[in-house]
Design a protein around this motif. Structure first.
Motif, mmCIF file in Angstrom:
data_model
loop_
_atom_site.group_PDB
_atom_site.id
_atom_site.type_symbol
_atom_site.label_atom_id
_atom_site.label_comp_id
_atom_site.label_asym_id
_atom_site.label_seq_id
_atom_site.Cartn_x
_atom_site.Cartn_y
_atom_site.Cartn_z
ATOM 1 N N LEU A 214 -0.409 -2.059 -5.547
ATOM 2 C CA LEU A 214 0.564 -0.960 -5.509
ATOM 3 C C LEU A 214 1.443 -1.098 -4.280
ATOM 4 O O LEU A 214 2.645 -0.877 -4.323
ATOM 5 C CB LEU A 214 -0.186 0.381 -5.467
ATOM 6 N N THR A 215 0.819 -1.428 -3.174
ATOM 7 C CA THR A 215 1.568 -1.535 -1.924
ATOM 8 C C THR A 215 0.814 -2.395 -0.918
ATOM 9 O O THR A 215 -0.403 -2.557 -1.012
ATOM 10 C CB THR A 215 1.822 -0.132 -1.325
ATOM 11 N N ASP A 216 1.561 -2.916 0.029
ATOM 12 C CA ASP A 216 0.959 -3.614 1.167
ATOM 13 C C ASP A 216 1.005 -2.682 2.380
ATOM 14 O O ASP A 216 0.891 -3.124 3.511
ATOM 15 C CB ASP A 216 1.750 -4.887 1.476
ATOM 16 N N HIS B 177 3.620 9.575 12.696
ATOM 17 C CA HIS B 177 2.426 9.250 11.895
ATOM 18 C C HIS B 177 2.680 8.146 10.876
ATOM 19 O O HIS B 177 1.761 7.467 10.454
ATOM 20 C CB HIS B 177 1.813 10.494 11.261
ATOM 21 N N GLN B 178 3.920 7.938 10.443
ATOM 22 C CA GLN B 178 4.246 6.766 9.616
ATOM 23 C C GLN B 178 5.743 6.555 9.606
ATOM 24 O O GLN B 178 6.468 7.216 10.353
ATOM 25 C CB GLN B 178 3.628 6.866 8.217
ATOM 26 N N GLY B 179 6.238 5.632 8.769
ATOM 27 C CA GLY B 179 7.650 5.257 8.804
ATOM 28 C C GLY B 179 8.602 6.372 8.421
ATOM 29 O O GLY B 179 9.618 6.599 9.079
ATOM 30 N N ARG B 180 8.266 7.086 7.361
ATOM 31 C CA ARG B 180 9.181 8.138 6.913
ATOM 32 C C ARG B 180 9.235 9.279 7.910
ATOM 33 O O ARG B 180 10.212 10.020 7.965
ATOM 34 C CB ARG B 180 8.795 8.617 5.510
ATOM 35 N N ALA B 181 8.184 9.445 8.693
ATOM 36 C CA ALA B 181 8.176 10.466 9.744
ATOM 37 C C ALA B 181 9.139 10.048 10.856
ATOM 38 O O ALA B 181 9.858 10.878 11.427
ATOM 39 C CB ALA B 181 6.762 10.636 10.288
ATOM 40 N N TYR C 174 17.417 -0.760 12.924
ATOM 41 C CA TYR C 174 16.668 -1.588 11.976
ATOM 42 C C TYR C 174 15.509 -0.782 11.399
ATOM 43 O O TYR C 174 14.692 -0.233 12.152
ATOM 44 C CB TYR C 174 16.056 -2.818 12.675
ATOM 45 N N ASP C 175 15.450 -0.727 10.079
ATOM 46 C CA ASP C 175 14.259 -0.224 9.408
ATOM 47 C C ASP C 175 13.308 -1.422 9.397
ATOM 48 O O ASP C 175 13.493 -2.385 8.658
ATOM 49 C CB ASP C 175 14.624 0.238 7.997
ATOM 50 N N SER C 176 12.275 -1.343 10.241
ATOM 51 C CA SER C 176 11.582 -2.561 10.695
ATOM 52 C C SER C 176 10.231 -2.828 10.063
ATOM 53 O O SER C 176 9.478 -3.661 10.563
ATOM 54 C CB SER C 176 11.381 -2.458 12.207
ATOM 55 N N MET D 91 9.956 2.365 12.445
ATOM 56 C CA MET D 91 8.889 1.437 12.068
ATOM 57 C C MET D 91 7.822 2.130 11.242
ATOM 58 O O MET D 91 7.341 3.200 11.614
ATOM 59 C CB MET D 91 8.256 0.869 13.348
ATOM 60 N N SER D 92 7.487 1.519 10.128
ATOM 61 C CA SER D 92 6.274 1.879 9.421
ATOM 62 C C SER D 92 5.243 0.844 9.840
ATOM 63 O O SER D 92 5.248 -0.284 9.349
ATOM 64 C CB SER D 92 6.501 1.837 7.908
ATOM 65 N N SER D 93 4.353 1.225 10.732
ATOM 66 C CA SER D 93 3.382 0.269 11.292
ATOM 67 C C SER D 93 2.319 -0.133 10.292
ATOM 68 O O SER D 93 1.504 -1.021 10.560
ATOM 69 C CB SER D 93 2.706 0.883 12.520
ATOM 70 N N LYS D 94 2.345 0.523 9.125
ATOM 71 C CA LYS D 94 1.368 0.234 8.077
ATOM 72 C C LYS D 94 1.605 -1.133 7.448
ATOM 73 O O LYS D 94 0.808 -1.597 6.654
ATOM 74 C CB LYS D 94 1.463 1.324 7.002
ATOM 75 N N LYS D 95 2.727 -1.746 7.776
ATOM 76 C CA LYS D 95 3.019 -3.078 7.239
ATOM 77 C C LYS D 95 2.737 -4.114 8.336
ATOM 78 O O LYS D 95 1.606 -4.513 8.531
ATOM 79 C CB LYS D 95 4.483 -3.156 6.770
ATOM 80 N N ASP D 96 3.788 -4.528 9.049
ATOM 81 C CA ASP D 96 3.616 -5.675 9.938
ATOM 82 C C ASP D 96 2.847 -5.396 11.229
ATOM 83 O O ASP D 96 2.560 -6.342 11.977
ATOM 84 C CB ASP D 96 4.983 -6.305 10.251
ATOM 85 N N VAL E 94 8.903 -5.135 -11.338
ATOM 86 C CA VAL E 94 7.527 -4.694 -11.105
ATOM 87 C C VAL E 94 7.115 -5.432 -9.843
ATOM 88 O O VAL E 94 7.132 -6.662 -9.798
ATOM 89 C CB VAL E 94 6.568 -5.098 -12.244
ATOM 90 N N ARG E 95 6.808 -4.672 -8.818
ATOM 91 C CA ARG E 95 6.427 -5.298 -7.559
ATOM 92 C C ARG E 95 4.920 -5.450 -7.487
ATOM 93 O O ARG E 95 4.185 -4.480 -7.683
ATOM 94 C CB ARG E 95 6.920 -4.437 -6.385
ATOM 95 N N LEU E 96 4.483 -6.661 -7.213
ATOM 96 C CA LEU E 96 3.065 -6.914 -6.971
ATOM 97 C C LEU E 96 2.944 -7.180 -5.478
ATOM 98 O O LEU E 96 3.187 -8.294 -5.010
ATOM 99 C CB LEU E 96 2.593 -8.120 -7.797
#
Ligand code: F0G
Length: 459
Positions: A49-51, A98-102, A214-216, A254-259, A404-406
């Motif tokens: 669903l997501t990384d 707390h996350q990127g959208r925040a 940059y949306d990083s 930054m959404s730190s949940k990724k990189d 469809v994203r895998l």
């Protein structure tokens, strides 16, 4: 003979996953109103669903967590994160969120007003949502090459400078609070932006006196692609490339949940003290005090460590090679994908996968549901449902690309899992001519409908 590639890590902890039957899955997906977000995770075998927030932390990150300082103000964990942001990305001012959208919510509260326009390269859905929520407009200036999935262009995330300049000319400076460059460009297929393009965008922005942000979320993957594909940078270290990338930005979300390879976290990086002061007010209102912003101390520690690890070549190479491994297997079966294969995910071109299905019947969602039923694999629709309705006309927006994203979580699945995913995709692709109809929406939310939409199969 050269030896085969193998990952630079071994596994220390495992998590059991349930291998369901097709019969079970048919029942569960119906109960979930054909919305993959409504499934329980234990109903999913391989979760692509997501990384985002789904990667495995390293032993060093886990041990950093034990040293977390949970003080309300001035925690050592905050300073560790501040140092990492300064040393790796170069920003003097930062706010944890707390996350990127925040981070978007806080930054945009300080910068975006009703009637503004925000040019960028295929803004991510939460970014666009936060812009439109403020009655402002996101204008897509991505290069046309990105919309031809068959074209093997190295930097499909790039902004088209003519499109961008047209926007900067058309609107007064006061109406353009920022340009957003998303690295990598998630919506167009995890595609990178070249360093040359970053330089050019900044030069143009300076000419019109507009700040660049940059949306990083996947900045390190972007740096990896620069190293691999942009001649001038092939001998540079990832950390050197990252430093250079951010020379051309006034700030970042930054959404730190990724990189940064953590399960939760985000931040804003800035050069301007004035902006930092303004954004701090919103951070305190929405997120928490400026030295924790919705994160616990242990999470800030893991994030600081993750930023460091996530910008190491070996870590990125293992990750991106696994995505390529899956992509190449799918291509061997003739499955149409966005070319070249993206950083964090394989993007299946649903319009070419099921050309007989009408766009009004949500082609990508139809493929995504099939993947779940046949193999227990959860991908995500990046197509008409995600594109939402036009906020003014309320008509469906039909994007040029239906994917469809895998998405592959970092350091989580093995290549045997990838073999399985490829086999399931092949099975569906080989039987694709049997599909006659797609899906219909029964219920949807006014904004960001994809999370809660209810659907049924058209018989
Ligand atoms: N920007 C980009 C490019 C993203 O991909 C995401 C999240 C966000 C911002 C928002 O960050 O989730 O921490 O609030 N993307 C996830 C995804 C959800 O699955 O691609 P967030």
């Amino acid at each position: 003979m050269s030896l085969p590639y193998a990952e630079p890590y071994k596994i220390k902890m495992v998590e059991q996953i349930y291998r369901s039957t097709q019969e079970e899955r048919e029942k569960w997906i119906k109960e979930a109103d054909y919305n993959l977000f409504n499934l329980k995770s234990e109903q999913v075998y391989i979760d692509l669903l997501t990384d985002s927030g789904t990667g495995s932390m390293s032993d060093k990150q886990w041990s950093a967590m034990m040293l977390g300082d949970e003080s309300y103000a001035g925690a050592s964990s905050y300073y560790k994160m501040k140092d990492a942001v300064k040393n790796i990305l170069g920003f003097d001012y930062f706010l944890p969120t707390h996350q990127g959208r925040a981070a978007e919510n806080v930054l945009f509260s300080a910068m975006i007003n009703k009637g503004d326009v925000v040019p960028g390269n295929s803004h991510f859905d939460t970014t666009k949502g936060h812009i439109e929520f403020r009655k402002a407009k996101a204008i897509d200036c991505t290069i046309d090459e990105a919309f031809d999935t068959t074209l093997n262009y190295p930097f499909k995330g790039n902004l088209d400078l003519d499109k961008l300049e047209a926007v900067l000319k058309k609107y007064p400076k006061e109406k353009i609070p920022m340009i957003i460059v998303t690295i990598t460009n998630n919506s167009s297929g995890g595609q990178p932006v070249s360093l040359q393009n970053m330089k050019d965008v900044k030069a143009l922005a300076d000419k019109y006196d507009i700040p660049v942000f940059y949306d990083s979320a996947r900045f390190a993957e972007n740096a990896y692609f620069i190293k691999i594909r942009e001649e001038a940078y092939k001998h540079k270290k990832i950390k050197e490339i990252v430093k250079e990338m951010y020379k051309y930005a006034d700030g970042m979300t930054m959404s730190s949940k990724k990189d940064a390879i953590v399960n939760m976290g985000g931040f804003i990086g800035m050069r301007s003290e004035e902006l930092f002061k303004k954004a701090s007010v919103y951070n305190i209102m929405f997120e928490g005090y400026i030295t924790y912003g919705g994160m616990s101390g242990r999470d800030m520690n893991a994030l600081a460590q993750g930023l460091d690890e996530g910008t190491e070549f070996e870590v990125l190479e293992a990750r991106i090679k696994q995505v390529e491994y899956l992509g190449n297997k799918l291509m061997e079966s003739g499955i149409p994908l966005q070319q070249p294969i993206g950083g964090h995910a394989v993007f299946v071109d649903a319009k070419r996968f099921l050309p007989q299905i009408k766009k009004e019947e949500y082609i990508a969602q139809t493929v995504a549901v099939e993947l779940y039923i046949v193999g227990g694999i959860r991908g995500v629709e990046i197509g008409t449902i995600l594109a939402d309705r036009d906020p003014e006309t309320r008509k469906n927006r039909y994007p040029e690309l239906e994917f469809v994203r895998l998405a592959i979580p970092r350091r989580t699945y093995t290549n045997s899992h990838m073999d399985y995913v490829a086999a399931v995709c092949k099975k569906i692709f080989d039987n694709r001519h049997e599909a006659k109809h797609g899906m219909r929406i029964l219920e949807e939310a006014p904004i960001m409908r994809h999370f809660t939409v209810k659907l049924e199969k058209i018989k």
